[in-house]
Design a protein around this motif. Structure first.
Motif, mmCIF file in Angstrom:
data_model
loop_
_atom_site.group_PDB
_atom_site.id
_atom_site.type_symbol
_atom_site.label_atom_id
_atom_site.label_comp_id
_atom_site.label_asym_id
_atom_site.label_seq_id
_atom_site.Cartn_x
_atom_site.Cartn_y
_atom_site.Cartn_z
ATOM 1 N N ILE A 1 0.832 -1.203 0.000
ATOM 2 C CA ILE A 1 0.000 0.000 0.000
ATOM 3 C C ILE A 1 0.867 1.254 0.000
ATOM 4 N N SER A 2 1.961 1.233 0.748
ATOM 5 C CA SER A 2 2.859 2.398 0.757
ATOM 6 C C SER A 2 3.463 2.624 -0.626
ATOM 7 N N LYS A 3 3.726 1.561 -1.364
ATOM 8 C CA LYS A 3 4.232 1.700 -2.732
ATOM 9 C C LYS A 3 3.152 2.257 -3.657
ATOM 10 N N LEU A 4 1.921 1.828 -3.447
ATOM 11 C CA LEU A 4 0.814 2.345 -4.263
ATOM 12 C C LEU A 4 0.616 3.839 -4.031
ATOM 13 N N GLN A 5 0.786 4.259 -2.798
ATOM 14 C CA GLN A 5 0.560 5.666 -2.449
ATOM 15 C C GLN A 5 1.708 6.569 -2.890
ATOM 16 N N LYS A 6 2.907 6.013 -2.991
ATOM 17 C CA LYS A 6 4.086 6.797 -3.391
ATOM 18 C C LYS A 6 4.859 6.054 -4.483
ATOM 19 N N PRO A 7 4.261 5.928 -5.656
ATOM 20 C CA PRO A 7 4.870 5.114 -6.716
ATOM 21 C C PRO A 7 6.198 5.661 -7.234
ATOM 22 N N THR A 8 6.488 6.917 -6.975
ATOM 23 C CA THR A 8 7.744 7.485 -7.476
ATOM 24 C C THR A 8 8.928 7.203 -6.538
ATOM 25 N N ILE A 9 8.626 6.739 -5.312
ATOM 26 C CA ILE A 9 9.700 6.413 -4.362
ATOM 27 C C ILE A 9 10.060 4.946 -4.543
ATOM 28 N N ARG A 10 11.221 4.712 -5.116
ATOM 29 C CA ARG A 10 11.612 3.351 -5.491
ATOM 30 C C ARG A 10 12.641 2.796 -4.519
ATOM 31 N N ALA A 11 12.850 1.498 -4.603
ATOM 32 C CA ALA A 11 13.784 0.813 -3.707
ATOM 33 C C ALA A 11 15.185 1.410 -3.802
ATOM 34 N N VAL A 12 15.844 1.449 -2.659
ATOM 35 C CA VAL A 12 17.226 1.921 -2.594
ATOM 36 C C VAL A 12 18.135 0.703 -2.481
ATOM 37 N N TYR A 13 19.036 0.540 -3.448
ATOM 38 C CA TYR A 13 19.978 -0.574 -3.418
ATOM 39 C C TYR A 13 21.186 -0.196 -2.561
ATOM 40 N N SER A 14 21.588 -1.091 -1.683
ATOM 41 C CA SER A 14 22.785 -0.844 -0.880
ATOM 42 C C SER A 14 24.034 -0.961 -1.759
ATOM 43 N N LYS A 15 25.176 -0.528 -1.221
ATOM 44 C CA LYS A 15 26.435 -0.658 -1.941
ATOM 45 C C LYS A 15 26.759 -2.124 -2.200
ATOM 46 N N SER A 16 26.361 -2.986 -1.266
ATOM 47 C CA SER A 16 26.603 -4.421 -1.430
ATOM 48 C C SER A 16 25.856 -4.967 -2.639
ATOM 49 N N LEU A 17 24.607 -4.529 -2.822
ATOM 50 C CA LEU A 17 23.831 -4.989 -3.973
ATOM 51 C C LEU A 17 24.372 -4.389 -5.263
ATOM 52 N N GLN A 18 24.750 -3.137 -5.231
ATOM 53 C CA GLN A 18 25.344 -2.517 -6.411
ATOM 54 C C GLN A 18 26.615 -3.258 -6.839
ATOM 55 N N TYR A 19 27.400 -3.697 -5.836
ATOM 56 C CA TYR A 19 28.597 -4.477 -6.161
ATOM 57 C C TYR A 19 28.217 -5.824 -6.760
ATOM 58 N N LEU A 20 27.233 -6.487 -6.175
ATOM 59 C CA LEU A 20 26.831 -7.799 -6.674
ATOM 60 C C LEU A 20 26.418 -7.752 -8.141
ATOM 61 N N ILE A 21 25.647 -6.742 -8.517
ATOM 62 C CA ILE A 21 25.164 -6.706 -9.900
ATOM 63 C C ILE A 21 26.253 -6.262 -10.867
ATOM 64 N N SER A 22 27.407 -5.832 -10.321
ATOM 65 C CA SER A 22 28.537 -5.502 -11.191
ATOM 66 C C SER A 22 29.421 -6.725 -11.453
ATOM 67 N N ARG A 23 29.209 -7.806 -10.680
ATOM 68 C CA ARG A 23 30.036 -8.993 -10.834
ATOM 69 C C ARG A 23 29.678 -9.745 -12.107
ATOM 70 N N ASN A 24 30.661 -10.464 -12.649
ATOM 71 C CA ASN A 24 30.406 -11.272 -13.832
ATOM 72 C C ASN A 24 30.897 -12.703 -13.586
ATOM 73 N N GLU A 25 30.718 -13.546 -14.572
ATOM 74 C CA GLU A 25 31.049 -14.962 -14.418
ATOM 75 C C GLU A 25 32.527 -15.184 -14.146
ATOM 76 N N LYS A 26 33.388 -14.419 -14.797
ATOM 77 C CA LYS A 26 34.826 -14.600 -14.600
ATOM 78 C C LYS A 26 35.240 -14.267 -13.173
ATOM 79 N N LEU A 27 34.714 -13.167 -12.626
ATOM 80 C CA LEU A 27 35.025 -12.822 -11.240
ATOM 81 C C LEU A 27 34.568 -13.926 -10.290
ATOM 82 N N PHE A 28 33.375 -14.442 -10.551
ATOM 83 C CA PHE A 28 32.835 -15.508 -9.703
ATOM 84 C C PHE A 28 33.699 -16.760 -9.776
ATOM 85 N N THR A 29 34.012 -17.224 -10.977
ATOM 86 C CA THR A 29 34.785 -18.459 -11.100
ATOM 87 C C THR A 29 36.211 -18.290 -10.583
ATOM 88 N N ASP A 30 36.787 -17.119 -10.792
ATOM 89 C CA ASP A 30 38.136 -16.863 -10.250
ATOM 90 C C ASP A 30 38.114 -16.922 -8.721
#
Length: 382
Positions: free
Chosen positions: A334-363
């Motif tokens: 309901i809070s999202k419905l009432q304020k649809p322009t306020i979106r999730a805030v990704y932490s630095k940890s999540l930002q780092y995770l989505i920057s990782r690729n297969e080579k970094l993981f396998t290494d």
């Protein structure tokens, strides 16, 4: 190096494990032991790896594994003999354990064969969290406490999980964080109902249909509460397959939400459907770091999730809700419905995770295996 995977499904845990195993097999002699029922895992391993052997493990009922593993001695003995025959060339076995109850045939066989046993495990959980009664949960917990003592070392997927793991064992632990493939969106050939209707606010819950872990029923109940408190048109897509399909579907019809919640099964165009939705909802009761969280973040989606390890270190406090609590989840929607322009805030940890690729993981996985093998891994490959 020997890799062991007894799971019948090919979910994120198995994909990560076999991605690392395949990468290692391309330049090192490796053996893979895999469940013959897991056709997707076998196909993936043959396509991406170069194993000297792929041995197919007969399937078995994995329910009550924390207890029944001690009675599977024919299976354990047979595997142990195989490992002993290969011990001179392969002194380490790495076992995929989605939960501590799984993979223990491989762990015990490895110990009996006097191999170095490394467990790849994505989460730590209690049976009370999983919905067991107080007495049965305590008994299962006692059985599982023994299982945590069996591996010589562990590889897990986040620092938070490592902290939980250290409370259950004294073995050495290495952290190798996940990655998600950066994939192009594909055309949606058969759009689900109302996906193109701009009047509807669209939610999506991807994941295996296993309510005691993924919490699909909490979302169904929450949406009933939301429908009674707001006039906003809402549609929800539950994407995936699993043993609780009928249970979830029954609850949807019981609450008269079958015109608002659609179960889509497994979809190859999941990411494209997710991209068209307004909100990704992850109401898991216990979790590691699911790949769907990374995939949603790569798409830049608004996300809410239960306040558990696996989510809370990657999202802000405003984007999490109490687990196993439909009222808390309903309030967050309901809070999202009432304020649809306020979106999730990704932490630095999540930002780092989505920057990782297969080579970094396998290494990183290779370095962890080498360190936990105490030089044996290096000796095997000379």
């Amino acid at each position: 190096m020997i890799f062991y995977c007894e799971s019948r499904i090919f979910s994120g845990q198995e994909r990560m494990f076999l991605t690392a195993a395949c990468a290692l097999s391309l330049d090192t002699k490796c053996i893979l032991i895999v469940n013959r029922m897991n056709a997707s895992a076998i196909e993936f391993s043959k396509k991406n790896g170069n194993f000297s052997e792929i041995n197919l493990l007969d399937n078995f009922d994995q329910r009550f594994s924390s207890l029944l593993v001690w009675f599977r001695w024919n299976r354990i003995s047979s595997l142990s003999l195989f490992l002993k025959k290969n011990r001179l060339q392969h002194s380490t076995i790495c076992v995929s354990q989605g939960r501590i109850e799984s993979g223990n045939v491989g762990v015990i066989a490895g110990k009996l064969a006097r191999l170095n046993v490394i467990s790849y495990i994505p989460m730590v959980h209690s049976h009370v969290e999983m919905g067991s009664g107080k007495f049965s949960g305590v008994m299962k917990g006692l059985l599982c406490s023994i299982l945590y003592k069996l591996p010589d070392s562990f590889i897990t997927i986040s620092n938070e999980v490592a902290i939980e793991l250290r409370g259950n064992c004294k073995a050495e632990i290495k952290v190798v964080e996940n990655f998600a493939q950066q994939r192009d969106l594909e055309h949606i050939k058969e759009p689900p109902a109302l996906l193109d209707d701009k009047e509807y606010y669209k939610l999506i819950l991807p994941g295996r249909l296993l309510n005691k872990q993924k919490g699909q029923l909490d979302l169904v109940k929450a949406l009933k509460i939301v429908s009674e408190k707001t006039s906003q048109k809402i549609v929800c897509y539950i994407v995936g397959d699993g043993p609780d399909k009928d249970l979830i579907n029954t609850e949807i019809y019981k609450l008269c939400l079958n015109q608002n919640i659609f179960m889509l099964g497994n979809r190859s165009d999941l990411l494209s459907i997710m991209y068209e939705c307004d909100l990704v909802v992850l109401p898991s009761i216990f979790e590691g770091v699911p790949l769907v969280l990374l995939e949603a973040a790569i798409l830049g989606k608004d996300i809410i999730a239960s306040d558990i390890i696996g989510f809370k270190e990657y999202l802000s406090g405003n984007d999490v809700f109490s687990p196993s609590n439909p009222d808390s989840l309903a309030d967050k929607i309901i809070s999202k419905l009432q304020k649809p322009t306020i979106r999730a805030v990704y932490s630095k940890s999540l930002q780092y995770l989505i920057s990782r690729n297969e080579k970094l993981f396998t290494d990183d996985f290779r370095k962890a295996l080498s360190a936990l093998s105490s030089g044996l891994f290096i000796e095997e490959n000379k």
